[in-house]
Design an enzyme around this catalytic site. Structure first.
Site, PDB file in Angstrom:
ATOM      1  N   SER A 237      18.619 138.198  32.862  1.00  0.00           N
ATOM      2  CA  SER A 237      20.183 138.256  33.340  1.00  0.00           C
ATOM      3  C   SER A 237      20.581 136.923  33.667  1.00  0.00           C
ATOM      4  O   SER A 237      19.816 136.152  34.209  1.00  0.00           O
ATOM      5  CB  SER A 237      20.420 139.277  34.393  1.00  0.00           C
ATOM      6  N   ASP A 238      21.813 136.679  33.336  1.00  0.00           N
ATOM      7  CA  ASP A 238      22.346 135.476  34.053  1.00  0.00           C
ATOM      8  C   ASP A 238      22.533 135.816  35.343  1.00  0.00           C
ATOM      9  O   ASP A 238      22.687 136.951  35.807  1.00  0.00           O
ATOM     10  CB  ASP A 238      23.844 135.113  33.304  1.00  0.00           C
ATOM     11  N   TYR A 239      22.619 134.835  36.050  1.00  0.00           N
ATOM     12  CA  TYR A 239      22.984 134.751  37.780  1.00  0.00           C
ATOM     13  C   TYR A 239      23.866 135.882  38.150  1.00  0.00           C
ATOM     14  O   TYR A 239      25.146 135.581  37.865  1.00  0.00           O
ATOM     15  CB  TYR A 239      23.349 133.426  38.080  1.00  0.00           C
ATOM     16  N   ASN A 240      23.435 136.969  38.697  1.00  0.00           N
ATOM     17  CA  ASN A 240      24.347 137.956  39.182  1.00  0.00           C
ATOM     18  C   ASN A 240      24.904 138.649  38.248  1.00  0.00           C
ATOM     19  O   ASN A 240      25.744 139.740  38.925  1.00  0.00           O
ATOM     20  CB  ASN A 240      25.363 137.269  40.228  1.00  0.00           C
ATOM     21  N   SER A 241      24.410 138.651  36.890  1.00  0.00           N
ATOM     22  CA  SER A 241      25.341 139.450  36.074  1.00  0.00           C
ATOM     23  C   SER A 241      24.945 141.005  36.116  1.00  0.00           C
ATOM     24  O   SER A 241      25.953 141.601  35.466  1.00  0.00           O
ATOM     25  CB  SER A 241      25.079 138.714  34.338  1.00  0.00           C
TER      26      SER A 241
END
Ligand code: BGC
Length: 735
Positions: free
Chosen positions: A275-279
């Site tokens: 995942s992208d950061y915090n996505s």
């Protein structure tokens, strides 16, 4: 004889295929037997990445709660943490260390958008190879690069991190970068894994605002935004990062259609998705999940294997929630197992089970020398520069001018040339434009530097000094543009003009009557109509990394003849955006004599500088474009030939660009699309025959049922030095 050759090659092919099958079986056996030994807690641990080592405790590592760590840039620390994972955890599964190696690790290369202006995939591959070995020597196993987002909106700050607006150029460079990072062998100590990001259509954010919604048709998704990812997958990229954006109502980090149906089922991708950061927790903000547990369930089920948990394990969504989601049968353990398998598979392919530690000694003898690395950086920096204007051949400048005034905050600053996203830059390596110019000129030339003004702000107090200096010099070089913080993530701008009072200063300087060269440093196409009208010479240098000053000086003084071509359109004003060369025709194509056609009342319909545009100190003439015949069947290659002549007095390189137009089709097609290019060196006066082969797939497109088809009919081939000036020929596809 012929039969014997066929038998020989078939035998080789069989041996090769069976060895591949054997390798795959070995890998599957290894992964499955490890998976069978894992507890639920250990499996979940393999899906968690933490950011920075500070957040990681010894207990987490020995418990097997962490799979991967982002941000370690130190071989000793990497080995220390790895040792805990390998020797003190029950199953000894190695950690995977990741970093964002976007345009260099220690050696800083031009920002990716600049590199794309070089149209030189081999050189970009070489730069990624250098970045890979530098990163590997400091403990990195995988980079979150390349950024393969296509974007047609220069307001979006992340345009700086990718290859611009075009699908074909973007796909070729996606491949080159994956090849550069991963090399021929993932286990090679000079290779690191790559991660194509941000999947998908992140660059289509509405209004160019970062993280914004994307709503596009499936045809557009497949024609424009997916191909560079597909190209990366074809090149064997080991991971993909799921994006932040909402995509047609389903956030990209929980989108089963793109993450599983297309990526895995259609393309056969068998690496892992992170995942992208915090996505994943942001699915709650999208109002797509009611809480983090639901977000975790939706992301994992859609196909996101690893969760970047941020600085603290408590920010993870997989770590605290997957256990109960599985024990309560909300998600099946089979789904979890499949994700764990993908992560273990890539750790296996990277050779981490055999060699988990950084072999510090190896890099002492196998690192390319500093000089070699900087040489590549310089070559790429030079080739990334685009000459936008050169009235009356003001450039190149003579090295023995009596006096040169250099103006602008950006001229004498070592941070800005690095551009957005640096991994472990070495500031002492950065050559500023001012230093580069000073190194270059003759002993008799006086170089005066006046800051004049800052990039931002309204202070004009140094204008007078700058004007006085300009009056007393032969030429004025104004280094203007954006700070490095003005592009990159969360750096969208609604006004993409030159910020602050820089243009006011240029206006004052031009009033002195002295010749002015504008050297632009920026991370996106800018709106610069006034500059184009009023200044005789303009160089687009983007952010060129360590070798900025040397590259700029070599171009200014003619030791390198500029060859860069724009990978993204320069609009005249923000109102024209999105503006890109491969637009559709519309029912009322622009016609200046007809009011009721597609245009604006207040601005010309054309761009200021088109895609593919860039001048040289010499000129090129295109002639005699032909195909080998007029009619082709759908499965035939089309051979194209033309002649290009360097009609000027200097040697130079030209990027010969081939565009195709499908004249009529059952789905409307762009007015033209880049389908091939070659960067060719010409001596002054030299003529060369240039050959292209158009393969049938380059004529194909998606129909409304999402089948890729080729339709019979007439096609136009346009070949030229940019997307606007070219010569053409026709051919036909018949049933
Ligand atoms: C960016 C990614 C990056 C990640 C980890 C995010 O904010 O969108 O491109 O890889 O951070 O640093």
């Amino acid at each position: 004889m012929k039969n014997r050759i066929i038998i020989y090659f078939t035998a080789i092919l069989l041996v090769f295929t069976s060895s591949l099958i054997a390798q795959e079986e070995k890998e599957n056996l290894f992964v499955d037997s490890l998976l069978n030994k894992m507890t639920l807690e250990e499996k979940i641990g393999q899906l968690v990445e933490l950011v920075t080592p500070k957040s990681v405790t010894k207990k987490m590592l020995s418990n097997g709660n962490v799979s991967s760590i982002l941000g370690i840039k130190d071989a000793d620390l990497a080995n220390e943490l790895q040792q805990i994972a390998v020797e003190e955890s029950r199953l000894g599964i190695p950690l995977l260390f990741t970093n964002d190696v976007i345009h260099g690790y220690n050696t800083t290369f031009p920002i990716p958008l600049a590199e794309a202006s070089s149209w030189n995939p081999e050189l970009i591959e070489e730069a990624c190879r250098i970045a890979a070995v530098e990163a590997a020597s400091n403990g990195t196993h995988l980079t979150f690069a390349p950024v393969v987002d296509i974007t047609r909106d220069p307001r979006w700050g992340r345009i700086a991190e990718g290859s611009g607006e075009d699908v074909y150029l973007g796909s070729i460079l996606a491949k080159a970068r994956v090849k550069g990072f991963q090399g021929n062998d993932l286990k090679d100590k000079s290779s690191i894994g790559a991660c194509a990001k941000h999947y998908v259509a992140y660059g289509a954010a509405e209004a160019g605002k970062d993280y914004n919604t994307v709503d596009i048709s499936e045809i557009t998704l497949r024609e424009i935004y997916l191909p560079p990812f597909k190209a990366a997958v074809g090149e064997g990229v080991v991971s993909i990062m799921s994006a932040f954006n909402d995509l047609n109502g389903i956030p990209a980090s929980a989108n089963y259609f793109t993450l599983t149906q297309i990526l895995r089922n259609e393309w056969g991708f068998d690496g892992f998705v992170i995942s992208d950061y915090n996505s994943i927790p942001e699915l709650v903000n999208h109002r797509f999940a009611q809480n983090k547990a639901e977000a975790a369930a939706k992301a994992l089920t859609a196909g996101v294997d690893m969760d970047i948990a941020g600085n603290d394990i408590k920010w993870s969504v997989y770590a605290p929630h997957l256990d109960s989601l599985i024990t309560n049968n909300i998600i099946s353990e089979d789904i979890l197992n499949e994700s764990v398998r993908r992560v273990l598979r890539i750790k296996y392919r990277l050779g981490l089970f055999e060699n988990p530690y950084v072999d510090i000694e190896y890099y002492k003898t196998n690192m390319p020398s500093f000089e070699e690395r900087q040489k590549t950086a310089l070559q790429l920096a030079k080739e990334s520069i685009v000459l936008l204007k050169n009235q009356d051949e003001l450039l190149p400048l003579k090295k023995d001018l009596k006096s040169i005034t250099v103006i602008g905050e950006l001229a004498d600053n070592i941070h800005h040339p690095l551009g957005p996203w640096n991994t472990a830059p070495i500031l002492e390596n950065v050559v500023t434009p001012l230093a580069g110019i000073k190194n270059y000129v003759s002993e008799n030339t006086e170089v005066i530097y006046i800051k004049g003004c800052s990039v931002e702000g309204i202070d004009k107090s140094e204008f007078g000094e700058a004007i006085d200096a300009a009056k007393n010099s032969d030429v004025v070089i104004m280094i203007i543009g954006e700070t490095r913080e003005m592009s990159g993530e969360a750096a969208s701008r609604s006004d993409i003009g030159i910020p602050g009072v820089q243009l006011d200063l240029v206006k004052e300087i031009t009033k002195t009557g002295k010749p002015v060269v504008a050297v632009l440093m920026n991370g996106r196409p800018l709106t610069i109509p006034w500059l184009d009208e009023s200044v005789p010479a303009i160089l687009e240098t983007w952010f060129l990394g360590d070798q900025t000053g040397n590259a700029v000086a070599e171009v200014l003084f003619g030791d390198y003849n500029p060859s860069g071509k724009l990978p993204a359109t320069f609009p005249r004003n923000v109102g024209q955006i999105p503006l890109y060369y491969s637009h559709k025709s519309t029912g009322r194509p622009f016609n200046e004599d007809d009011k009721y056609t597609a245009k604006y009342l207040d601005v010309d319909v054309t761009p200021l500088y088109s895609f593919g545009y860039g001048l040289s100190y010499t000129q090129f003439e295109y002639a005699d474009l032909r195909t080998s015949k007029e009619f082709y069947t759908k499965d035939e290659n089309i051979d194209v030939v033309l002649e290009v002549t360097n009609t000027g007095k200097r040697n130079g390189e030209e990027v010969v660009q081939l565009y195709i137009t499908d004249k009529f089709a059952s789905v409307t097609r762009p007015v033209k699309e880049l389908k091939d290019f070659q960067k060719v060196f010409f001596k002054a006066g030299e003529t060369k025959k240039i050959n292209f082969t158009i393969t049938p797939d380059k004529l194909s497109f998606y129909d409304v049922y999402m089948n890729k088809i080729i339709e019979p009919g007439e096609f136009v081939i346009s070949v030229g030095g940019n997307s606007h000036d070219y010569i053409t020929t026709l051919f036909q596809i018949i049933e």
